[in-house]
Motif scaffolding. Structure first.
Motif, PDB file in Angstrom:
ATOM      1  N   ARG A  83     101.247  55.976  89.993  1.00 28.81           N
ATOM      2  CA  ARG A  83     100.537  56.163  88.967  1.00 28.81           C
ATOM      3  C   ARG A  83      99.528  56.001  88.685  1.00 28.81           C
ATOM      4  O   ARG A  83      98.015  56.491  89.200  1.00 28.81           O
ATOM      5  CB  ARG A  83     101.160  56.684  87.654  1.00 28.81           C
TER       6      ARG A  83
ATOM      7  N   GLN B 204      97.385  53.631  90.254  1.00 26.85           N
ATOM      8  CA  GLN B 204      96.743  52.807  90.901  1.00 26.85           C
ATOM      9  C   GLN B 204      95.790  54.819  91.919  1.00 26.85           C
ATOM     10  O   GLN B 204      95.355  54.425  92.973  1.00 26.85           O
ATOM     11  CB  GLN B 204      96.838  53.218  92.681  1.00 26.85           C
ATOM     12  N   ASN B 205      96.247  56.011  91.165  1.00 24.26           N
ATOM     13  CA  ASN B 205      95.423  57.205  91.509  1.00 24.26           C
ATOM     14  C   ASN B 205      95.383  58.111  90.529  1.00 24.26           C
ATOM     15  O   ASN B 205      95.719  57.660  89.489  1.00 24.26           O
ATOM     16  CB  ASN B 205      97.118  57.478  92.522  1.00 24.26           C
ATOM     17  N   SER B 206      94.150  58.767  90.852  1.00 26.75           N
ATOM     18  CA  SER B 206      93.490  59.882  90.000  1.00 26.75           C
ATOM     19  C   SER B 206      93.903  61.076  90.787  1.00 26.75           C
ATOM     20  O   SER B 206      93.836  61.524  91.404  1.00 26.75           O
ATOM     21  CB  SER B 206      92.559  59.194  89.463  1.00 26.75           C
TER      22      SER B 206
ATOM     23  N   LYS C  99      92.018  61.804  98.992  1.00 28.10           N
ATOM     24  CA  LYS C  99      92.913  60.042  98.919  1.00 28.10           C
ATOM     25  C   LYS C  99      93.573  59.625  97.874  1.00 28.10           C
ATOM     26  O   LYS C  99      93.580  60.522  97.325  1.00 28.10           O
ATOM     27  CB  LYS C  99      91.240  59.583  98.109  1.00 28.10           C
ATOM     28  N   PHE C 100      94.125  58.729  98.145  1.00 29.44           N
ATOM     29  CA  PHE C 100      95.414  58.538  97.981  1.00 29.44           C
ATOM     30  C   PHE C 100      95.598  57.089  97.860  1.00 29.44           C
ATOM     31  O   PHE C 100      94.735  56.987  98.952  1.00 29.44           O
ATOM     32  CB  PHE C 100      96.230  59.171  96.926  1.00 29.44           C
ATOM     33  N   THR C 101      96.191  56.466  97.091  1.00 29.01           N
ATOM     34  CA  THR C 101      96.948  54.607  97.498  1.00 29.01           C
ATOM     35  C   THR C 101      97.941  54.655  97.480  1.00 29.01           C
ATOM     36  O   THR C 101      98.860  54.846  96.503  1.00 29.01           O
ATOM     37  CB  THR C 101      95.712  53.939  96.867  1.00 29.01           C
TER      38      THR C 101
ATOM     39  N   GLU D 127      91.662  63.403  90.453  1.00 29.90           N
ATOM     40  CA  GLU D 127      90.035  63.375  90.881  1.00 29.90           C
ATOM     41  C   GLU D 127      90.258  62.536  91.811  1.00 29.90           C
ATOM     42  O   GLU D 127      89.218  63.551  93.165  1.00 29.90           O
ATOM     43  CB  GLU D 127      89.275  61.612  90.405  1.00 29.90           C
ATOM     44  N   GLN D 128      91.078  61.728  93.044  1.00 32.30           N
ATOM     45  CA  GLN D 128      90.662  60.794  93.998  1.00 32.30           C
ATOM     46  C   GLN D 128      91.189  61.908  95.140  1.00 32.30           C
ATOM     47  O   GLN D 128      91.592  61.954  95.740  1.00 32.30           O
ATOM     48  CB  GLN D 128      91.656  59.801  93.993  1.00 32.30           C
ATOM     49  N   LEU D 129      93.007  62.336  94.356  1.00 32.37           N
ATOM     50  CA  LEU D 129      93.715  63.146  94.945  1.00 32.37           C
ATOM     51  C   LEU D 129      92.746  64.562  94.950  1.00 32.37           C
ATOM     52  O   LEU D 129      92.470  65.009  96.588  1.00 32.37           O
ATOM     53  CB  LEU D 129      94.788  63.903  94.506  1.00 32.37           C
ATOM     54  N   ARG D 130      91.960  65.005  94.515  1.00 34.58           N
ATOM     55  CA  ARG D 130      91.048  65.806  94.952  1.00 34.58           C
ATOM     56  C   ARG D 130      90.252  65.964  96.094  1.00 34.58           C
ATOM     57  O   ARG D 130      89.942  66.970  97.265  1.00 34.58           O
ATOM     58  CB  ARG D 130      90.029  66.490  94.032  1.00 34.58           C
ATOM     59  N   GLN D 131      89.729  64.761  96.764  1.00 36.13           N
ATOM     60  CA  GLN D 131      88.807  63.705  97.490  1.00 36.13           C
ATOM     61  C   GLN D 131      89.540  64.052  98.474  1.00 36.13           C
ATOM     62  O   GLN D 131      88.687  63.205  99.633  1.00 36.13           O
ATOM     63  CB  GLN D 131      87.815  63.184  96.657  1.00 36.13           C
TER      64      GLN D 131
END
Length: 493
Positions: free
Chosen positions: A439, A441-443, A451-453, A445-449
């Protein structure tokens, strides 16, 4: 397509984890000279894939130059049921001397010449060489200008003067004067060496030209420089995720140590010894022998590069180029000192000597790379991590653009990573692993773009290079003896 009113709809569900896709890290890349080669088969500065048992290709390489004997050395190391090694050849023009040839090997990153031609292999040949050798040209060192000290800053300089280097037996040194500010305005306070030059046997004389001032004086100091090929290799190795075996001066332990001090990259694997081959005991670089052992070891381990090449026999040689004293129990021997400085050596077996590496033949011993990070000291560890990274690249790329980010997608990707690592652990390539979606390492905002890690950790097995044996007396055996004696004496009464 709309669903039928009366019929059957079939939808393929594509949310399962993928099987891991492996990469071949056992393709050799050789860069060197072959002046009599067929220029059509082996054009200059162009990667060419051959199989080491292809007689026509080997014959087209010609009988001279730095490459041909290396193929013979590689073939001599192949193991059971191995027919050939895959080799990417990059032929460069042979210069009038080693210095000129090294310049051709270093090549140009923009023109993709010399070493940089290896970067074209994936596109042109469909294979990427990840075991690199530049036989015969990694040990030479030049003497150049190391630094310039200002003896007299002079006065009255209104612009930066030019700097000239003359004498000293070398060529090519260049530098830029640095003017001071404040109370040092109009004075030369330093000289930045922009090119150390080469071939200097004594310090060159420095003169300042122009700039409107007078009186500035400076003195140059010279030093042995790093080998230009070893300096240029890491850029290429990083770009293709490869390792290179580089051989040292093969003369003395002191010379090796001086050369080793110029290396600092975990993708370089230093080796001190050269070898003698053939009926005439010709002296050649040992790089082909070491690379051949690497290919043999990968083959023995199903293509997994997670094992050291140390304590492996080297075939096809009549001797190392020089005898290196070695003892399994004495760290003060020359061989142990070279190993302590991360070098590999080729040792002679000695019958009847228990502290020798073997009872006969010739053995390669070397476990380290030339990096500074002890966490990644062993080359089988750094090669193994390359394997994992390449496996993930080839396996996970199929998800990009085809899936939306959902819990199911994230779970499928995590399980894909775990599956690949689980297989490696089952093969004893790694000791253990963990992988997951963290959790922190991810946000949102990143998911909306899009992107995830995900994070994975794995532990490669360290190579066994030291075994301690504690030896002590065992007093309980005496007590047992006394008990046995008392029993026997009582029985005889």
């Amino acid at each position: 397509m709309s669903d039928p009113t009366f019929g059957i709809a079939i939808t393929r569900v594509d949310s399962e984890p993928r099987s891991a896709v492996a990469s071949d890290l056992s393709v050799i890349g050789l860069v060197g000279t072959a002046p009599l080669a067929n220029s059509v088969t082996f054009p200059l500065n162009d990667p060419v894939l051959i199989y080491s048992d292809d007689a026509a290709a080997v014959q087209a390489l010609g009988a001279s130059g730095s490459l041909i004997k290396q193929i013979e050395l590689i073939n001599a190391q192949l193991g059971e049921l191995q027919a050939a090694a895959k080799i990417v050849i990059v032929r460069v023009e042979e210069g009038d001397d080693d210095r000129a040839t090294i310049g051709n090997i270093v090549g140009s990153s923009s023109l993709k010449s010399g070493n940089h031609a290896l970067r074209l292999a994936g596109t042109k040949l469909g294979v990427v060489p990840r075991l690199i050798g530049v036989p015969g040209f990694t040990h030479q060192r030049e003497t150049g200008v190391e630094a310039v000290g200002v003896n007299n800053p002079g006065v009255g300089f209104t612009s930066v003067p030019g700097v000239t280097f003359s004498g000293g037996g070398g060529t090519g040194a260049a530098g830029i004067a640095v003017l001071g500010t404040g109370s040092d305005a109009g004075k030369v306070v330093g000289v930045q060496v922009t090119n150390p030059g080469q071939g200097y046997t004594s310090a060159p004389t420095i003169a300042f030209v122009g700039g409107g001032g007078t009186g500035a004086e400076a003195t140059a100091s010279i030093a042995d420089l790093a080998n230009a090929v070893c300096v240029a290799l890491p850029e290429v190795l990083n770009s293709i995720l490869a390792h290179a075996v580089v051989s040292g001066p093969h003369s003395t332990a002191v010379a090796y140590s001086d050369w080793r001090e110029t290396l600092n990259n975990f993708r370089l694997i230093p080796v001190e010894t050269w070898v003698k081959v053939g009926a005439n005991a010709d002296l050649v670089d040992s790089v082909g022998g070491v690379l051949g052992i690497a290919v043999r070891r990968d083959h023995e381990k199903k293509g997994l590069p997670f094992w050291s090449w140390a304590n492996q026999p080297m075939y096809g040689i009549v001797a190392p180029n020089r005898y290196i004293e070695f003892s399994l129990t004495d760290g003060a021997t020359e061989g142990q000192q070279i190993l302590a400085e991360n070098g590999g050596v080729i040792l002679r077996g000695e019958a009847g000597i228990e502290t020798a590496i073997s009872s006969g033949g010739f053995m390669f011993v070397g476990t380290d790379n030339a990096g500074d990070d002890e966490l990644w000291r062993f080359y089988h560890t750094t090669r193994g991590r390359d394997y994992i990274h390449l496996m993930l690249l080839k396996t996970l790329r199929s998800y990009l653009g085809r899936f939306n980010i959902t819990g199911q997608t994230i779970e499928a990707i995590v399980q894909t990573v775990k599956s690949g690592l689980r297989d490696l652990q089952a093969d004893d390539a790694i000791l253990g692993y963990t992988a997951g979606f963290e959790r922190n390492q991810n946000s949102a905002e990143q998911l909306r773009q899009g992107k995830f890690t995900i994070t994975f950790k794995a532990e490669e097995a360290p190579v066994l290079r030291y075994l301690g044996v504690r030896s002590a007396r065992y007093r309980p055996a005496l007590d047992a003896l006394l008990d046995d004696l008392l029993v026997q004496l009582d029985a005889n009464v």
